[in-house]
Design an enzyme around this catalytic site. Structure first.
Site, PDB file in Angstrom:
ATOM      1  CB  SER A 149     105.438  40.110  30.372  1.00 57.65           C
ATOM      2  OG  SER A 149     105.696  38.943  31.138  1.00 57.65           O
ATOM      3  CE1 TYR A 165     109.967  39.602  27.697  1.00 51.28           C
ATOM      4  CE2 TYR A 165     109.251  38.841  29.865  1.00 51.28           C
ATOM      5  CZ  TYR A 165     108.989  39.067  28.517  1.00 51.28           C
ATOM      6  OH  TYR A 165     107.739  38.781  28.009  1.00 51.28           O
TER       7      TYR A 165
END
Length: 262
Positions: A149, A165
């Site tokens: 990501s 995350y």
């Protein structure tokens, strides 16, 4: 004689395993591989969602099947690999996409939530790659695509508190580079894709908190990702067209990661 562009992107005869494949980015990537001729195995936790996704692919003429498994659980990962090898044969393409996120200020972030994110996003990628490598790829080569990501490339806009995350996706990026260097000798290409903001169930909270229009405005292309934007890079990295690409990390984010301070 060199191959044509059509031959380089042709995945007929290849088997692909996609985790987190029942919806969102995983299903989009599965569609790309299936449309290029690969047989696909979808994996996710929920059987009903997998059945629906598999039916969607089959209606499009794609050879698709599924296995329900939790990629945060080692026994499930072992079952997934065993069943895939039994039902499809050797795995040529592995897409590590299953993931979790958690939103909380760093000072309030629970250890249990941290461990949940790390177990799925990092440990799960390692365990599945290791098993697929040992039982299918090391003797014959293959392609591993890790979904990271742009959150793994830096921090966040104010108000988006996803420390675990971001940390996990940063780990995925260097896991990709290190594994590519170690397994290149076996003819295994390992690369990572870093999506930006794509509307999905996983990002619904982020989009609600920050606003789709605001997030789109942050990107030089002034848009969010859609249900086509990962298909091209997935096919490139999975096919012979990308045979000399390994250890690379590509952001697919409308240009957000190119911004100074972005």
């Amino acid at each position: 004689m060199t191959r044509t562009i059509q031959q380089l992107f042709d995945l007929r005869g290849k088997n692909a395993l996609i985790t987190g494949g029942s919806r969102g980015l995983g299903l989009q990537m599965a569609q790309a591989l299936g449309e290029a001729g690969a047989r696909v195995m979808l994996c996710a936790r929920k059987a009903d969602e997998l059945e629906q996704a598999c039916a969607t692919l089959q209606d499009a003429g794609i050879d698709a099947r599924w296995v329900a498994a939790d990629c945060a659980v080692e026994a499930d990962i072992q079952k997934l690999v065993t069943e895939t090898l039994h039902r499809m044969g050797d795995i040529d393409i592995l897409i590590n996409n299953a993931g979790a996120t958690w939103g909380a200020p760093a000072q309030d972030h629970s250890v249990a939530a941290w461990d949940k994110v790390m177990n799925l996003n990092v440990r799960g990628y390692f365990l599945l790659s290791q098993l697929v490598g040992k039982h299918s790829m090391i003797e014959r080569g293959g392609r591993i695509i890790n979904v990271a990501s742009i959150a793994g490339l830096g921090g966040n806009p104010v108000g988006l508190n996803t420390l675990a995350y971001n940390t996990s996706k940063g780990a995925v990026i260097n896991f990709t580079r290190a594994l590519a260097c170690e397994w290149g000798q076996y003819g295994i290409n390992v690369n990572a894709i870093c999506p930006g903001f794509f509307p999905s169930k996983m990002t619904a909270g982020t989009l609600a908190a920050l606003g789709e229009e605001r997030l789109a405005a942050l990107a030089p292309l002034k848009r969010l990702g859609d249900d086509e934007d990962l298909k091209g890079i997935t096919l490139l990295l999975a096919s012979a067209a990308g045979k000399h690409i390994t250890g690379q990390v590509l952001a697919v984010d409308g240009g957000v990661s190119a911004l100074v301070g972005g």
